[in-house]
Design a protein around this motif. Structure first.
Motif: not given
Length: 190
Positions: A106-127
């Motif tokens: 969903p767009e809200a989760l895509e926004d967490e990347f802020q353009g980065y290729a990889w981010i820490a898995a802080r939001d469990p919803k990403l899994l």
């Protein structure tokens, strides 16, 4: 014994997951070939923790109580910690690396990347989404030393549970799906 993937099941598995059962195929020169079914290599306690500027996947084996040959072949220590990152599905990968079909977040989760290729898995919803690509980077073999009380808690939970082979068989429906647990039970390669 081949160690290319892991399986964590917290709910019953209805059928043998694709690719985990016995694989049979025909060759023109050798006839039918058979690749054995997957085997459980261990059972343990795990947690995903925020640590410093990243996220760590930490575990401690319950079964076997000490790693054996099967675990050594798979690089499974008695306990371990891995930095855990999630790949931005909108970023391209090197050819032949990564999944062809990307996760549909969903767009809200895509926004967490802020353009980065990889981010820490802080939001469990990403899994929670199919085809999410994860990166595990080895961090430590001593949970308490690296993570303090949070790491020590994972170790204590695993020690208190003292894995039970019959319970493991029941939890993952090993007999129903044809999954061998002998490597998890004894540490031996079968």
């Amino acid at each position: 014994m081949s160690c290319t993937a892991g399986l964590a099941a917290t709910t019953p598995l209805p059928d043998t997951p694709e690719g985990m059962g016995v694989q049979r195929y025909q060759t023109t020169t050798m006839g039918e070939r058979v690749v054995g079914a997957c085997r459980a290599a261990g059972e343990g306690a795990y947690s995903i923790l925020e640590h410093g500027s990243g996220t760590n996947f930490v575990y401690r084996l319950e079964l076997p109580t000490e790693p054996g040959e099967a675990q050594r072949m798979c690089g499974i220590e008695l306990e371990g910690s891995f930095g855990l990152s999630v790949k931005n599905p909108n970023k391209t990968s090197t050819p032949a690396v990564g999944l062809k079909e990307k996760a549909d977040l969903p767009e809200a989760l895509e926004d967490e990347f802020q353009g980065y290729a990889w981010i820490a898995a802080r939001d469990p919803k990403l899994l929670d989404y199919e085809r999410v690509e994860l990166l595990f980077v080895g961090a430590s073999k001593d949970l308490a030393a690296e993570l303090g009380s949070a790491g020590a808690q994972v170790v204590e939970v695993a020690k208190a549970d003292e894995g039970n082979p019959e319970e493991l068989k029941r939890e993952i429906h090993a007999e129903e799906i044809g999954l061998q647990i002998e490597p998890a039970e004894t540490g031996a390669v079968v």
